[in-house]
Design a protein around this motif. Structure first.
Motif, PDB file in Angstrom:
ATOM      1  N   PHE A 131       4.002  -4.608  -6.405  1.00  0.00           N
ATOM      2  CA  PHE A 131       3.069  -5.736  -6.403  1.00  0.00           C
ATOM      3  C   PHE A 131       2.774  -6.138  -7.836  1.00  0.00           C
ATOM      4  N   ALA A 132       2.828  -7.429  -8.103  1.00  0.00           N
ATOM      5  CA  ALA A 132       2.542  -7.948  -9.436  1.00  0.00           C
ATOM      6  C   ALA A 132       1.543  -9.092  -9.316  1.00  0.00           C
ATOM      7  N   ARG A 133       0.565  -9.115 -10.208  1.00  0.00           N
ATOM      8  CA  ARG A 133      -0.446 -10.176 -10.193  1.00  0.00           C
ATOM      9  C   ARG A 133       0.077 -11.398 -10.948  1.00  0.00           C
ATOM     10  N   VAL A 134       0.995 -12.051 -10.323  1.00  0.00           N
ATOM     11  CA  VAL A 134       1.564 -13.280 -10.846  1.00  0.00           C
ATOM     12  C   VAL A 134       1.465 -14.343  -9.756  1.00  0.00           C
ATOM     13  N   THR A 135       1.707 -15.593 -10.141  1.00  0.00           N
ATOM     14  CA  THR A 135       1.566 -16.690  -9.181  1.00  0.00           C
ATOM     15  C   THR A 135       2.892 -17.293  -8.774  1.00  0.00           C
TER      16      THR A 135
ATOM     17  N   LYS B 169      10.816 -11.361  -1.757  1.00  0.00           N
ATOM     18  CA  LYS B 169       9.527 -11.575  -2.409  1.00  0.00           C
ATOM     19  C   LYS B 169       8.706 -12.547  -1.588  1.00  0.00           C
TER      20      LYS B 169
ATOM     21  N   PRO C  75       4.302 -14.109  -1.258  1.00  0.00           N
ATOM     22  CA  PRO C  75       2.943 -14.070  -1.817  1.00  0.00           C
ATOM     23  C   PRO C  75       1.993 -13.256  -0.955  1.00  0.00           C
TER      24      PRO C  75
ATOM     25  N   ASN D   7      -0.648  -4.207   0.523  1.00  0.00           N
ATOM     26  CA  ASN D   7      -0.192  -5.570   0.300  1.00  0.00           C
ATOM     27  C   ASN D   7       0.832  -5.934   1.360  1.00  0.00           C
TER      28      ASN D   7
ATOM     29  N   ASP E  54      -2.361 -11.534  -1.280  1.00  0.00           N
ATOM     30  CA  ASP E  54      -3.638 -11.797  -1.942  1.00  0.00           C
ATOM     31  C   ASP E  54      -3.589 -11.413  -3.409  1.00  0.00           C
ATOM     32  N   GLY E  55      -3.658 -12.437  -4.276  1.00  0.00           N
ATOM     33  CA  GLY E  55      -3.756 -12.180  -5.712  1.00  0.00           C
ATOM     34  C   GLY E  55      -2.451 -11.903  -6.419  1.00  0.00           C
ATOM     35  N   GLY E  56      -1.313 -12.054  -5.758  1.00  0.00           N
ATOM     36  CA  GLY E  56      -0.065 -11.781  -6.464  1.00  0.00           C
ATOM     37  C   GLY E  56       1.160 -11.932  -5.586  1.00  0.00           C
ATOM     38  N   ILE E  57       2.268 -11.338  -6.048  1.00  0.00           N
ATOM     39  CA  ILE E  57       3.560 -11.418  -5.374  1.00  0.00           C
ATOM     40  C   ILE E  57       4.037 -10.012  -5.031  1.00  0.00           C
TER      41      ILE E  57
END
Length: 307
Positions: free
Chosen positions: A91-95, A226, A228, A185, A230-233
């Protein structure tokens, strides 16, 4: 000497079932009716259940109730239960969804296969196929679902076109809730599955519509899915595992003499851990590097072999 049924007194109760209050004639007539049903084949399912119950008692095993069974569905055939890949989730906090560049030696050659919770069952070997116009659940997997889930299947009004152009009529369709990811996630969506009777190394297929529902982006070249959250990918990556027999060939000592490297005698190697007696011949004219590459290629394409 046994008295014929018709000559017995209907007032005399059966010695064995006298507590039930029925006569000997009634007991014998019931036995006669059961015999006729058995000969007509109307009680085969009961006979099968009784036989299975006796076999379990002989083996000292008792089958657990349906609700107590594991919810995980692998495959029916033993060789299909063999784990040939490993799933890694990150999990990564990216958009934005992006994939790293691939070098010539990077990437994967196998199909993108994941596991998902579908209808309350953890189902392995789900093929992510962007070329499929619909979601598919194969009959061998459908048969392992809970009865209350299977009873929700309705008539399918559409057909499928196979790779060779043949028309396949599904057994029905089933709307199920699909959850992909772990407890921290994940994403979920309702998908309509067509139940198909066909031999397949997979339990089902998630096609374009399902991929769109979870807003996922698959990459077969990267072996990644991949989507989306909550809050990331979330990234789910498949890693192919090398069978022990093939790994033995791949990790041969580099100190092998040149004479051994150029010998022309073919040698055999088992590339499937469940079928060690079924060996594949490797050409002796190949170099050691060529043999390792060939073994790796065969291992990655185990699904196309009929073991």
């Amino acid at each position: 000497m046994v008295t014929p049924v018709e000559k017995r007194s209907s007032n005399k109760f059966c010695d064995f079932h006298n507590v039930k209050g029925h006569s000997t004639d009634e007991c014998m007539q019931l036995k006669k009716q059961i015999g006729e049903l058995v000969r007509a084949g109307n009680l085969l399912h009961m006979i099968k259940e009784i036989k299975q119950g006796r076999d379990q008692m002989k083996n000292g095993k008792k089958e657990a109730p349906t609700k107590d069974k594991s919810l995980a569905i692998y495959m029916i055939q033993p060789w299909q239960r063999t784990t040939r890949q490993k799933l890694i989730q990150s999990f990564a906090r990216v958009t934005e969804i992006t994939f790293p560049p691939l070098a010539n030696s990077d990437g994967t050659e196998g199909p993108l296969v994941i596991e998902a919770e579908i209808g309350g069952h953890m189902i392995h070997r789900m093929y992510i196929d962007g070329g499929s116009s619909t979601e598919v659940l194969y009959e061998h997997c459908f048969n392992q679902l809970w009865p209350e889930i299977k009873n929700q299947m309705i008539l399918a009004m559409t057909s499928l076109i196979g790779f060779s152009g043949e028309t396949i009529w599904p057994l029905g369709q089933l709307r199920l809730l699909v959850t992909i990811g772990d407890a921290n996630n994940s994403t979920r969506a309702w998908m309509n599955f067509l139940i198909v009777r066909s031999i397949s190394p997979y339990n089902g297929i998630i096609g374009r519509s399902g991929i769109r529902e979870i807003q996922a982006v698959p990459s077969t070249a990267h072996g990644m899915l991949k989507f989306p959250a909550d809050g990331g990918i979330v990234t789910i990556r498949t890693i192919i595992l090398i069978p022990a027999e093939c790994a033995t060939v791949i990790t041969l000592p580099k100190e092998i003499s040149k004479e051994a490297g150029v010998r022309h005698e073919n040698f055999k190697v088992a590339i499937h851990m469940n079928f060690t007696d079924q060996e594949v011949a490797i050409g002796g004219t190949l170099s050691l590097e060529g043999r390792m590459e060939l073994c790796t290629l065969l291992k990655k394409n185990l699904d196309i072999f009929a073991w």
